[in-house]
Design an enzyme around this catalytic site. Structure first.
Site, PDB file in Angstrom:
ATOM      1  N   ASP A 127      42.094  44.637  45.697  1.00 38.99           N
ATOM      2  CA  ASP A 127      41.362  46.011  45.661  1.00 38.99           C
ATOM      3  C   ASP A 127      40.722  45.780  47.123  1.00 38.99           C
ATOM      4  OD1 ASP A 127      39.856  47.969  44.174  1.00 38.99           O
ATOM      5  OD2 ASP A 127      38.334  46.773  45.136  1.00 38.99           O
ATOM      6  N   HIS A 288      42.561  46.565  35.663  1.00 38.63           N
ATOM      7  CA  HIS A 288      42.469  46.589  37.228  1.00 38.63           C
ATOM      8  C   HIS A 288      41.894  45.087  37.648  1.00 38.63           C
ATOM      9  CE1 HIS A 288      41.560  47.355  41.260  1.00 38.63           C
ATOM     10  NE2 HIS A 288      40.211  47.210  41.198  1.00 38.63           N
TER      11      HIS A 288
END
Length: 311
Positions: A127, A288
């Site tokens: 990320d 995620h």
């Protein structure tokens, strides 16, 4: 961070995890003064070093299920809190956001690694940590032996592909960029803004993350990360593209099949080949926050990729 940024960390694809012992048992913790910032770091193990960089809004504790497996595979594992996140602290905020640019954070990582006695290392970024990993690899290519990018693309690749779907799912990028308003909204009720599940995250990881997100200084620093992303970081990447600067070490690209990266952009490998000379990778069946939801699959992928570091 993807569309799951305000959703619970629980969900399909989470591996079953037995009752866990102390987070990072056997690891050491220290605070490293790098000049304008102070970086909290966990480190443990023996062997070739690998740095794990977390994403938003996590701390280094997000790696607590992956880091011990890499230690077991024969690596020294270093997990810092990014500048301003968790227990790391950065400089005063400025209008140009330079103090929280990926270039500044990448320099923190290099300084921490030199402090710990490592001049060259493998690098993993998830990320926002992936954006730091890219900047570090481009700015300090001699320090990085291998790099893995998890659930991320170069910031300019995202921005050049803005669609109604992107704007709808990733609207927080542009909300975070506004002056003053996001701080007021988030700090008014951080527990309603950020959601997590201690059973899925692990209770100590959850407690550390929750404490961080309740700290207004941390919230402001995390917003500065995004503000830098749309301004100074974007300009740095644009200059790299114009100059033809590329990632020259081997690169592993991993993405979460239950997230939206592939849905929005197609094959992530094709995009990363615009930036890196040697690219491989695949999707992992996870949401995620892959280090928490699919730690075994992620650890296997990283161990295989890093295997040549051990020879």
């Amino acid at each position: 961070m993807r569309k799951s940024w305000r959703q619970s960390a629980a969900g399909a694809g989470a591996e079953s995890v037995e009752e866990e012992a102390y987070v990072f048992e056997g690891f050491e913790e220290t605070q490293v003064d790098v000049g304008e910032a102070s970086v909290f770091v966990r480190f443990g193990g023996q062997g070739p070093p690998v740095v794990l960089l977390h994403g938003h809004p996590r701390t280094s504790a997000t790696w607590h299920r992956v880091a011990p497996q890499l230690v077991g595979a024969g690596h020294t594992v270093i997990c810092p809190d990014l500048r301003g996140y968790g227990r790391s602290r950065g400089p005063q905020f400025t209008a140009d956001h330079a103090g929280y640019s990926k270039r500044a954070v990448a320099a923190d990582v290099v300084a921490v690694m030199r402090h710990l006695g490592h001049r060259r290392f493998a690098l993993v970024g998830h990320d926002r940590g992936g954006s730091v990993a890219l900047r570090l690899t481009l700015d300090h290519p001699q320090t990085v032996s291998r790099v893995a990018f998890l659930d991320c693309l170069p910031l300019t690749e995202h921005l050049s592909r803005i669609t109604p779907e992107f704007a709808t799912q990733w609207w927080h990028w542009f909300f975070f960029a506004q002056p003053n308003i996001p701080e007021r909204v988030i700090n008014a009720d951080p527990d309603s803004w950020y959601h997590g599940d201690p059973a899925t995250m692990g209770p100590e990881n959850y407690d550390e993350w929750r404490q961080a997100t309740r700290n207004p200084d941390v919230v402001r620093a995390m917003l500065e990360d995004y503000r830098a992303g749309l301004t100074i970081d974007r300009r740095h990447e644009e200059r790299d593209r114009a100059a033809g600067t590329r990632v020259t070490c081997p690169a592993l690209i991993l993405w979460s099949l239950q997230d939206d990266l592939e849905d929005l952009y197609g094959d992530p490998l094709a995009i990363w080949r615009r930036w890196a000379d040697e690219v491989r990778g695949y999707g992992i069946d996870s949401g995620h926050h892959v280090a928490e939801l699919a730690p075994d699959a992620l650890a296997r992928a990283l161990t295989d990729f890093l295997r040549s570091e051990l020879t």
